[in-house]
Motif scaffolding. Sequence first.
Motif, PDB file in Angstrom:
ATOM      1  N   SER A 108       0.823  -1.202   0.000  1.00  0.00           N
ATOM      2  CA  SER A 108       0.000   0.000   0.000  1.00  0.00           C
ATOM      3  C   SER A 108       0.858   1.253   0.000  1.00  0.00           C
ATOM      4  CB  SER A 108      -0.905   0.006   1.246  1.00  0.00           C
ATOM      5  OG  SER A 108      -1.597   1.228   1.343  1.00  0.00           O
ATOM      6  N   HIS A 109       0.485   2.198  -0.815  1.00  0.00           N
ATOM      7  CA  HIS A 109       1.165   3.487  -0.843  1.00  0.00           C
ATOM      8  C   HIS A 109       0.357   4.524  -0.066  1.00  0.00           C
ATOM      9  CE1 HIS A 109       4.175   2.109  -3.669  1.00  0.00           C
ATOM     10  NE2 HIS A 109       3.225   1.598  -4.417  1.00  0.00           N
ATOM     11  N   ARG A 110      -0.637   4.072   0.671  1.00  0.00           N
ATOM     12  CA  ARG A 110      -1.502   5.002   1.377  1.00  0.00           C
ATOM     13  C   ARG A 110      -0.810   5.534   2.633  1.00  0.00           C
ATOM     14  NH1 ARG A 110      -7.771   3.916   3.223  1.00  0.00           N
ATOM     15  NH2 ARG A 110      -8.094   5.895   4.262  1.00  0.00           N
ATOM     16  N   THR A 111      -0.903   6.816   2.804  1.00  0.00           N
ATOM     17  CA  THR A 111      -0.348   7.479   3.987  1.00  0.00           C
ATOM     18  C   THR A 111      -1.470   8.249   4.666  1.00  0.00           C
ATOM     19  OG1 THR A 111       1.835   7.714   2.966  1.00  0.00           O
ATOM     20  CG2 THR A 111       1.323   9.180   4.804  1.00  0.00           C
ATOM     21  N   THR A 112      -1.540   8.150   5.981  1.00  0.00           N
ATOM     22  CA  THR A 112      -2.544   8.915   6.723  1.00  0.00           C
ATOM     23  C   THR A 112      -1.862   9.704   7.830  1.00  0.00           C
ATOM     24  OG1 THR A 112      -2.980   7.085   8.279  1.00  0.00           O
ATOM     25  CG2 THR A 112      -4.341   7.197   6.293  1.00  0.00           C
ATOM     26  N   ALA A 113      -2.327  10.913   8.030  1.00  0.00           N
ATOM     27  CA  ALA A 113      -1.795  11.763   9.096  1.00  0.00           C
ATOM     28  C   ALA A 113      -2.953  12.552   9.694  1.00  0.00           C
ATOM     29  CB  ALA A 113      -0.726  12.710   8.561  1.00  0.00           C
ATOM     30  N   VAL A 213      -8.200  16.964  11.631  1.00  0.00           N
ATOM     31  CA  VAL A 213      -8.452  16.629  10.233  1.00  0.00           C
ATOM     32  C   VAL A 213      -7.496  15.496   9.863  1.00  0.00           C
ATOM     33  CG1 VAL A 213      -8.340  17.422   7.843  1.00  0.00           C
ATOM     34  CG2 VAL A 213      -9.208  18.954   9.627  1.00  0.00           C
ATOM     35  N   ARG A 214      -8.034  14.479   9.205  1.00  0.00           N
ATOM     36  CA  ARG A 214      -7.192  13.368   8.758  1.00  0.00           C
ATOM     37  C   ARG A 214      -6.862  13.535   7.291  1.00  0.00           C
ATOM     38  NH1 ARG A 214     -10.354   9.604   9.661  1.00  0.00           N
ATOM     39  NH2 ARG A 214     -10.905   8.800   7.597  1.00  0.00           N
ATOM     40  N   ALA A 215      -5.573  13.549   7.001  1.00  0.00           N
ATOM     41  CA  ALA A 215      -5.110  13.644   5.611  1.00  0.00           C
ATOM     42  C   ALA A 215      -4.803  12.239   5.109  1.00  0.00           C
ATOM     43  CB  ALA A 215      -3.866  14.519   5.520  1.00  0.00           C
ATOM     44  N   LEU A 223      -8.954  15.071   2.575  1.00  0.00           N
ATOM     45  CA  LEU A 223      -8.988  15.609   3.930  1.00  0.00           C
ATOM     46  C   LEU A 223     -10.335  15.246   4.543  1.00  0.00           C
ATOM     47  CD1 LEU A 223      -7.467  19.155   3.262  1.00  0.00           C
ATOM     48  CD2 LEU A 223      -6.293  17.098   4.066  1.00  0.00           C
ATOM     49  N   VAL A 224     -10.296  14.628   5.716  1.00  0.00           N
ATOM     50  CA  VAL A 224     -11.515  14.140   6.367  1.00  0.00           C
ATOM     51  C   VAL A 224     -11.685  14.847   7.703  1.00  0.00           C
ATOM     52  CG1 VAL A 224     -12.747  12.123   7.226  1.00  0.00           C
ATOM     53  CG2 VAL A 224     -11.202  11.890   5.276  1.00  0.00           C
ATOM     54  N   ARG A 225     -12.858  15.457   7.879  1.00  0.00           N
ATOM     55  CA  ARG A 225     -13.205  16.103   9.152  1.00  0.00           C
ATOM     56  C   ARG A 225     -14.559  15.569   9.575  1.00  0.00           C
ATOM     57  NH1 ARG A 225     -15.563  21.882   8.876  1.00  0.00           N
ATOM     58  NH2 ARG A 225     -17.410  20.556   8.817  1.00  0.00           N
ATOM     59  N   GLY A 226     -14.532  14.666  10.593  1.00  0.00           N
ATOM     60  CA  GLY A 226     -15.775  14.038  11.019  1.00  0.00           C
ATOM     61  C   GLY A 226     -16.377  13.225   9.888  1.00  0.00           C
ATOM     62  N   ASP A 227     -17.622  13.529   9.532  1.00  0.00           N
ATOM     63  CA  ASP A 227     -18.308  12.821   8.441  1.00  0.00           C
ATOM     64  C   ASP A 227     -18.128  13.512   7.091  1.00  0.00           C
ATOM     65  OD1 ASP A 227     -19.263  10.973  10.264  1.00  0.00           O
ATOM     66  OD2 ASP A 227     -21.086  12.142  10.681  1.00  0.00           O
ATOM     67  N   SER A 229     -15.659  15.330   3.994  1.00  0.00           N
ATOM     68  CA  SER A 229     -14.328  15.208   3.389  1.00  0.00           C
ATOM     69  C   SER A 229     -14.198  16.171   2.220  1.00  0.00           C
ATOM     70  CB  SER A 229     -14.075  13.771   2.920  1.00  0.00           C
ATOM     71  OG  SER A 229     -14.955  13.419   1.877  1.00  0.00           O
ATOM     72  N   ARG A 230     -12.953  16.476   1.893  1.00  0.00           N
ATOM     73  CA  ARG A 230     -12.628  17.327   0.759  1.00  0.00           C
ATOM     74  C   ARG A 230     -11.537  16.619  -0.052  1.00  0.00           C
ATOM     75  NH1 ARG A 230     -16.541  19.243   2.500  1.00  0.00           N
ATOM     76  NH2 ARG A 230     -17.042  21.435   2.970  1.00  0.00           N
ATOM     77  N   GLU A 231     -11.740  16.528  -1.372  1.00  0.00           N
ATOM     78  CA  GLU A 231     -10.778  15.900  -2.269  1.00  0.00           C
ATOM     79  C   GLU A 231      -9.950  16.970  -2.982  1.00  0.00           C
ATOM     80  OE1 GLU A 231     -10.361  12.652  -2.655  1.00  0.00           O
ATOM     81  OE2 GLU A 231     -12.136  11.840  -1.619  1.00  0.00           O
ATOM     82  N   LEU A 232      -8.634  16.823  -2.953  1.00  0.00           N
ATOM     83  CA  LEU A 232      -7.742  17.740  -3.656  1.00  0.00           C
ATOM     84  C   LEU A 232      -6.903  16.953  -4.661  1.00  0.00           C
ATOM     85  CD1 LEU A 232      -8.354  19.239  -0.865  1.00  0.00           C
ATOM     86  CD2 LEU A 232      -6.255  20.487  -1.296  1.00  0.00           C
ATOM     87  N   ALA A 233      -6.869  17.429  -5.883  1.00  0.00           N
ATOM     88  CA  ALA A 233      -6.080  16.753  -6.922  1.00  0.00           C
ATOM     89  C   ALA A 233      -4.593  16.921  -6.643  1.00  0.00           C
ATOM     90  CB  ALA A 233      -6.426  17.331  -8.290  1.00  0.00           C
ATOM     91  N   VAL A 234      -3.840  15.871  -6.910  1.00  0.00           N
ATOM     92  CA  VAL A 234      -2.386  15.904  -6.732  1.00  0.00           C
ATOM     93  C   VAL A 234      -1.728  16.191  -8.072  1.00  0.00           C
ATOM     94  CG1 VAL A 234      -0.363  14.503  -6.197  1.00  0.00           C
ATOM     95  CG2 VAL A 234      -2.367  14.397  -4.721  1.00  0.00           C
ATOM     96  N   VAL A 235      -0.797  17.119  -8.077  1.00  0.00           N
ATOM     97  CA  VAL A 235      -0.081  17.514  -9.293  1.00  0.00           C
ATOM     98  C   VAL A 235       1.157  16.641  -9.460  1.00  0.00           C
ATOM     99  CG1 VAL A 235       1.161  19.379 -10.435  1.00  0.00           C
ATOM    100  CG2 VAL A 235      -0.908  19.888  -9.111  1.00  0.00           C
ATOM    101  N   ASP A 236       1.331  16.052 -10.633  1.00  0.00           N
ATOM    102  CA  ASP A 236       2.493  15.215 -10.928  1.00  0.00           C
ATOM    103  C   ASP A 236       3.604  16.098 -11.487  1.00  0.00           C
ATOM    104  OD1 ASP A 236       4.253  13.206 -11.473  1.00  0.00           O
ATOM    105  OD2 ASP A 236       3.192  12.462 -13.246  1.00  0.00           O
ATOM    106  N   ALA A 237       4.432  16.618 -10.617  1.00  0.00           N
ATOM    107  CA  ALA A 237       5.486  17.552 -11.029  1.00  0.00           C
ATOM    108  C   ALA A 237       6.604  17.554 -10.006  1.00  0.00           C
ATOM    109  CB  ALA A 237       4.903  18.955 -11.188  1.00  0.00           C
TER     110      ALA A 237
END
Length: 351
Positions: A108-113, A213-215, A223-227, A229-237
């Motif tokens: 898994s490449h998943r990271t949570t913080a 907030v869980r990233a 980004l997850v806050r309680g119930d 969440s917000r999705e942010l696109a990742v830039v490949d650069a």
Amino acid sequence: MRLTISEFARVVGLAPSALRFYDDCGLLPPAFVDAANGYRYYDRSQQPRARLLRDLREIDLPLPEVRIALDADPAEVADLVRSHLRTLEAKSTATRAAAERLLTQLVSHRTTAVIGGPELASAIRQVAPAAAGPSGGHAASAGGVGAGELEFVLSCVLIELSPEEITFVATDRYRLAVRTVRPVEFGGVAGRVLVRAEELAGVARWAAAGDVVRAEVDGGLRLVRGDESRELAVVDAEFPAYQQILDGLTPPACRVVVDRVGLLDVLVGRDVVAFDIDSESLRIGDEVKLDAIGSGAVRVGFTASLLAAALEASVGPDVLLEICEPARPVVVRSADQGTFTTLVMPVRLDG
């Protein structure tokens, strides 16, 4: 009645090869060995010892302890087995934990913080303004970066995640802002993501409303806050090697602490400002003088809007300026928040 090694092996549940090994170890010698042909023969009276040996080895009891157990009374054997079980359980726990870490890294490449909501919002508000304005270009590849591609990359914020700290970085080539936050929890492997500063700034107020907030990084940034969440696109650069800039800073020749709000007021409506700084004051010609505390003396110039932006992102009543030389980046530190640092490029002064 004597039993051949094959017959005895079937009766006690041990392989003939194991019986030969235990004979060589002196743990279970045969009752009789034919001198003419070397055949081993066992007596039925040896069956309890052989079965005990089999069971002790099945629980992986080391041979030195097996040797002791074979000639001990039942109570001593029970103590040895209990002690061995405790060792196995502890080893199993450690092995399981190590295996889980390894599988996390391999599969898994998943990271949570988990980050404090107000801290995350503060970091975003301090760092995102240092990014360049939107360029409308396309993400750069890991290869060569053209001028347009670099402009696009500089409109992003780099987020580096590790168990020790989460680092937010942005730069527009004239200003570099860095803020670190300690995670409340961390899972997975360390990594980095690049997101559009504009998108990240858009979630600051939302993040501030949560205790934590869980990233989650897994292809994108969630980004997850309680119930919610917000999705942010990742830039490949590729983001500029900012750490090399920080590591390349030389010890300051001049350090001065000055009133942050007072200095901000001085910058209003100005284009380029020239500061004459010493250990007791910061002066702009004969018109402005601010009390200061520090060491060293220098004359340095700034684009007023750039320095003002760095001061606005800082917190607290005072700000610390660290100046190596008039042509090198000036470090602007928040006196009340050591985890936030801004670098501002000075300008050349005529004369």
